[in-house]
Scaffold this motif. Sequence first.
Motif, mmCIF file in Angstrom:
data_model
loop_
_atom_site.group_PDB
_atom_site.id
_atom_site.type_symbol
_atom_site.label_atom_id
_atom_site.label_comp_id
_atom_site.label_asym_id
_atom_site.label_seq_id
_atom_site.Cartn_x
_atom_site.Cartn_y
_atom_site.Cartn_z
ATOM 1 N N UNK A 291 2.091 -21.943 9.293
ATOM 2 C CA UNK A 291 1.958 -20.769 10.158
ATOM 3 C C UNK A 291 3.237 -20.521 10.953
ATOM 4 N N UNK A 292 3.864 -21.600 11.430
ATOM 5 C CA UNK A 292 5.106 -21.454 12.190
ATOM 6 C C UNK A 292 6.239 -20.953 11.299
ATOM 7 N N UNK A 293 6.281 -21.414 10.059
ATOM 8 C CA UNK A 293 7.306 -20.951 9.120
ATOM 9 C C UNK A 293 7.114 -19.472 8.823
ATOM 10 N N UNK A 294 5.865 -19.062 8.625
ATOM 11 C CA UNK A 294 5.583 -17.637 8.356
ATOM 12 C C UNK A 294 6.025 -16.772 9.535
ATOM 13 N N UNK A 295 5.785 -17.244 10.747
ATOM 14 C CA UNK A 295 6.191 -16.496 11.936
ATOM 15 C C UNK A 295 7.712 -16.435 12.042
ATOM 16 N N UNK A 296 8.389 -17.555 11.744
ATOM 17 C CA UNK A 296 9.847 -17.595 11.839
ATOM 18 C C UNK A 296 10.497 -16.678 10.804
ATOM 19 N N UNK A 297 9.946 -16.638 9.607
ATOM 20 C CA UNK A 297 10.483 -15.767 8.563
ATOM 21 C C UNK A 297 10.298 -14.301 8.947
ATOM 22 N N UNK A 298 9.131 -13.967 9.494
ATOM 23 C CA UNK A 298 8.886 -12.591 9.925
ATOM 24 C C UNK A 298 9.873 -12.178 11.017
ATOM 25 N N UNK A 299 10.161 -13.095 11.931
ATOM 26 C CA UNK A 299 11.121 -12.795 12.999
ATOM 27 C C UNK A 299 12.527 -12.599 12.438
ATOM 28 N N UNK A 300 12.895 -13.398 11.441
ATOM 29 C CA UNK A 300 14.214 -13.269 10.835
ATOM 30 C C UNK A 300 14.328 -11.981 10.032
ATOM 31 N N UNK A 301 13.258 -11.582 9.367
ATOM 32 C CA UNK A 301 13.254 -10.308 8.643
ATOM 33 C C UNK A 301 13.462 -9.155 9.620
ATOM 34 N N UNK A 302 12.782 -9.225 10.761
ATOM 35 C CA UNK A 302 12.924 -8.175 11.772
ATOM 36 C C UNK A 302 14.355 -8.111 12.293
ATOM 37 N N UNK A 303 15.003 -9.258 12.367
ATOM 38 C CA UNK A 303 16.386 -9.277 12.848
ATOM 39 C C UNK A 303 17.342 -8.721 11.799
ATOM 40 N N UNK A 304 17.141 -9.106 10.538
ATOM 41 C CA UNK A 304 18.051 -8.689 9.475
ATOM 42 C C UNK A 304 17.873 -7.217 9.124
ATOM 43 N N UNK A 305 16.642 -6.782 9.068
ATOM 44 C CA UNK A 305 16.378 -5.401 8.635
ATOM 45 C C UNK A 305 15.034 -4.945 9.199
ATOM 46 N N UNK A 306 15.036 -4.247 10.301
ATOM 47 C CA UNK A 306 13.777 -3.816 10.920
ATOM 48 C C UNK A 306 12.882 -3.018 9.981
ATOM 49 N N UNK A 307 13.476 -2.230 9.068
ATOM 50 C CA UNK A 307 12.676 -1.428 8.154
ATOM 51 C C UNK A 307 11.851 -2.319 7.226
ATOM 52 N N UNK A 308 12.446 -3.443 6.787
ATOM 53 C CA UNK A 308 11.722 -4.352 5.903
ATOM 54 C C UNK A 308 10.561 -5.002 6.625
ATOM 55 N N UNK A 309 10.771 -5.361 7.904
ATOM 56 C CA UNK A 309 9.698 -5.963 8.689
ATOM 57 C C UNK A 309 8.549 -4.983 8.864
ATOM 58 N N UNK A 310 8.876 -3.726 9.143
ATOM 59 C CA UNK A 310 7.841 -2.712 9.320
ATOM 60 C C UNK A 310 7.065 -2.494 8.023
ATOM 61 N N UNK A 311 7.779 -2.508 6.890
ATOM 62 C CA UNK A 311 7.130 -2.316 5.603
ATOM 63 C C UNK A 311 6.174 -3.459 5.300
ATOM 64 N N UNK A 312 6.640 -4.682 5.604
ATOM 65 C CA UNK A 312 5.791 -5.847 5.349
ATOM 66 C C UNK A 312 4.560 -5.830 6.244
#
Length: 202
Positions: free
Chosen positions: A121-142
């Motif tokens: 669960x912590x890894x999933x949260x960390x990956x989501x946070x990194x996606x939001x940092x790298x590309x906000x559009x990708x985080x929103x899509x996910x």
Amino acid sequence: RIEISLLSSHAWRCMSRSARTLFVDLRMDLLSTNNGNINSTLTKLRHRGWASSSTLSNALVELQAGGFLEKTRAGGVSVGSRVCALYAFTDHAVLPHPKIGIEARPASFAYARRFADLSLAAVRHAIAAEIARLQPEAAASRKSALERKKSTLRNSKRDASEIEAVKALDASNSEVVVDSLLRNSKQTRTRKSAAKPRQSLN
């Protein structure tokens, strides 16, 4: 070769289906000396079934956030460059490519090192946070895709309950109809019996 340790990592378990597919498609281009010189252009990947640039971009960002790919050269429209971006697999060393400005580096195994001792669960949260940092559009899509999936599951459960309610109602209605028919039949037999004249014993 893809090691079992990579496929059994928490980071790999958190990858979406499109990210896993892209990893395998890019892995097919990996030779003994070209790690770091892997491109992921839609033109190259179109014959492997990739038709959407946004899906491809989101999968690339996800693989980087999970520590499976590292960018070795910036490129593409997003940075105003005519050359494409280049990537390296983190489980293999990168050899120098002076002509394209890539320096040698050892394998980082970022997918394991970055998330060491973390729960799934912590890894999933960390990956989501990194996606939001790298590309906000990708985080929103996910996030939107996850919400649609949850909504579909809720609707399917509601439909199932509604079907059960309808079945229960139909069953109760059937019982009422059957009871009514039985009562009518009994009343008819009673009336016929009362109307029939009694025979004399004489």
